[in-house]
Design a protein around this motif. Structure first.
Motif, PDB file in Angstrom:
ATOM      1  N   MET A 138       8.510   0.176 -11.632  1.00 56.65           N
ATOM      2  CA  MET A 138       7.386   0.127 -10.639  1.00 56.65           C
ATOM      3  C   MET A 138       6.229   1.159 -10.929  1.00 56.65           C
ATOM      4  O   MET A 138       5.107   0.938 -10.512  1.00 56.65           O
ATOM      5  N   GLU A 139       6.762   2.504 -11.352  1.00 52.14           N
ATOM      6  CA  GLU A 139       5.674   3.309 -11.782  1.00 52.14           C
ATOM      7  C   GLU A 139       4.539   2.707 -12.748  1.00 52.14           C
ATOM      8  O   GLU A 139       3.405   2.882 -12.455  1.00 52.14           O
ATOM      9  N   LYS A 140       5.126   2.049 -13.600  1.00 48.68           N
ATOM     10  CA  LYS A 140       4.357   1.596 -14.696  1.00 48.68           C
ATOM     11  C   LYS A 140       3.324   0.401 -13.979  1.00 48.68           C
ATOM     12  O   LYS A 140       1.965   0.254 -14.377  1.00 48.68           O
ATOM     13  N   GLU A 176       2.052   7.883  -1.907  1.00 48.16           N
ATOM     14  CA  GLU A 176       3.573   8.285  -1.338  1.00 48.16           C
ATOM     15  C   GLU A 176       4.489   7.287  -2.178  1.00 48.16           C
ATOM     16  O   GLU A 176       5.456   7.832  -2.626  1.00 48.16           O
ATOM     17  N   TYR A 177       4.106   6.099  -2.505  1.00 47.92           N
ATOM     18  CA  TYR A 177       4.642   5.185  -2.960  1.00 47.92           C
ATOM     19  C   TYR A 177       4.940   5.639  -4.520  1.00 47.92           C
ATOM     20  O   TYR A 177       6.142   5.418  -5.139  1.00 47.92           O
ATOM     21  N   LEU A 178       3.919   5.923  -5.061  1.00 44.30           N
ATOM     22  CA  LEU A 178       3.942   6.334  -6.574  1.00 44.30           C
ATOM     23  C   LEU A 178       4.878   7.686  -6.858  1.00 44.30           C
ATOM     24  O   LEU A 178       5.745   7.658  -7.639  1.00 44.30           O
ATOM     25  N   CYS A 179       4.868   8.459  -5.874  1.00 42.35           N
ATOM     26  CA  CYS A 179       5.626   9.648  -6.093  1.00 42.35           C
ATOM     27  C   CYS A 179       7.031   9.352  -5.801  1.00 42.35           C
ATOM     28  O   CYS A 179       7.780   9.995  -6.350  1.00 42.35           O
ATOM     29  N   TYR A 180       7.529   8.417  -4.858  1.00 43.30           N
ATOM     30  CA  TYR A 180       8.611   8.161  -4.749  1.00 43.30           C
ATOM     31  C   TYR A 180       9.441   7.484  -5.748  1.00 43.30           C
ATOM     32  O   TYR A 180      10.272   7.761  -6.444  1.00 43.30           O
ATOM     33  N   LYS A 215      -7.010  10.384  -1.629  1.00 39.62           N
ATOM     34  CA  LYS A 215      -7.316   9.451  -0.562  1.00 39.62           C
ATOM     35  C   LYS A 215      -6.010   8.830   0.174  1.00 39.62           C
ATOM     36  O   LYS A 215      -5.983   8.286   1.364  1.00 39.62           O
ATOM     37  N   LYS A 216      -4.942   9.258  -0.589  1.00 37.82           N
ATOM     38  CA  LYS A 216      -3.336   8.573  -0.060  1.00 37.82           C
ATOM     39  C   LYS A 216      -3.181   7.247  -0.200  1.00 37.82           C
ATOM     40  O   LYS A 216      -2.257   6.656  -0.634  1.00 37.82           O
ATOM     41  N   THR A 217      -4.223   6.299   0.199  1.00 39.56           N
ATOM     42  CA  THR A 217      -4.105   4.790  -0.054  1.00 39.56           C
ATOM     43  C   THR A 217      -5.425   4.303  -0.480  1.00 39.56           C
ATOM     44  O   THR A 217      -6.406   4.762  -0.004  1.00 39.56           O
ATOM     45  N   GLU A 250       9.112  -2.938   3.496  1.00 43.48           N
ATOM     46  CA  GLU A 250       7.992  -3.071   2.613  1.00 43.48           C
ATOM     47  C   GLU A 250       7.821  -1.967   1.632  1.00 43.48           C
ATOM     48  O   GLU A 250       6.665  -1.892   0.994  1.00 43.48           O
ATOM     49  N   THR A 251       8.619  -1.105   1.674  1.00 49.01           N
ATOM     50  CA  THR A 251       8.528  -0.012   0.790  1.00 49.01           C
ATOM     51  C   THR A 251      10.095   0.217   0.401  1.00 49.01           C
ATOM     52  O   THR A 251      10.755  -0.010   0.879  1.00 49.01           O
ATOM     53  N   PRO A 252      10.146   0.840  -0.700  1.00 44.50           N
ATOM     54  CA  PRO A 252      11.678   1.265  -1.261  1.00 44.50           C
ATOM     55  C   PRO A 252      12.385   2.135  -0.214  1.00 44.50           C
ATOM     56  O   PRO A 252      13.731   2.211  -0.307  1.00 44.50           O
ATOM     57  N   TRP A 253      11.877   3.029   0.266  1.00 45.90           N
ATOM     58  CA  TRP A 253      12.513   4.097   1.243  1.00 45.90           C
ATOM     59  C   TRP A 253      13.040   3.374   2.505  1.00 45.90           C
ATOM     60  O   TRP A 253      14.031   3.612   3.112  1.00 45.90           O
TER      61      TRP A 253
END
Length: 198
Positions: A94-96, A129-133, A115-117, A38-41
């Motif tokens: 994905m960033e946009k 975390e997703y945005l940073c990745y 808030k992290k999420t 569910e995440t790119p990592w």
């Protein structure tokens, strides 16, 4: 040697959608990938292992990927021996998209960092975390690719798609009135013709 067509579905999709492509590739084995990531990592761990397992013994591999499946594939399979790729409504920036969702929700970058999420009213959870990745892992995609895009796509603008297609040298086909999710009879006929003409 036989060739393999590997289909990677979008969010809410499933591996059985691959059956649709069997008639378009009558001489190849067509396989749908029922991934869990569910995440790119997570995709970066899961996709290459699966690819190596299923691609063994095939002369060449064609990739068909939909929406976030295309994003995960670009993130995880860029170094794999894929002969060509067909992307349907791919998420290419994905960033946009995350920043757009933050704007729709009225969430600032500072708030998300604290808030992290942050859950949204449209069912997505924004993640720091997703945005940073995605900022730290820009897409590098050199596999010959053809892109299909619907003019009414609500997740990616035509400008974003054109920019990406230009960057990777991919022909871009636009279906006037097409949506992000290609699913109506008319849209599927357009998709099939596009793929056969490619």
């Amino acid at each position: 040697m036989k060739s393999l067509v590997l289909y990677v579905h979008g969010k809410g999709g499933n591996a059985d959608e691959a059956l649709h492509y069997k008639s378009l590739f009558p001489d190849a084995d067509v396989l749908g990938f029922d991934y869990k990531a569910e995440t790119p990592w997570d995709a970066k761990k899961e996709f290459p292992v699966y690819f190596d397992f299923v691609a063994a013994g095939y002369g060449e591999v064609t990739l068909i990927a939909n929406s976030i499946g295309a994003f995960f594939s670009m993130n995880a399979l860029a170094d794999k021996p894929v002969k060509q790729a067909y992307f349907i409504s791919p998420i290419v920036n994905m960033e946009k998209l995350i920043c757009d969702m933050m704007a729709w929700t009225g969430v600032s970058e500072e708030e998300l960092r604290e808030k992290k999420t942050v859950p949204t009213s449209f069912g997505e959870t924004l993640s720091w975390e997703y945005l940073c990745y995605v900022r730290e892992n820009p897409i590098e995609w050199r596999i010959p690719t053809k892109i299909l895009y619907g003019s009414n796509d609500n997740l990616s603008s035509l400008e974003t798609m054109r920019e990406f297609a230009q960057k990777i040298g991919a022909p871009l086909t636009i279906m006037d009135g097409g949506e992000h999710w290609f699913h109506t009879a008319e849209q599927m006929v357009f998709l099939d013709k596009w793929m056969l003409n490619c």
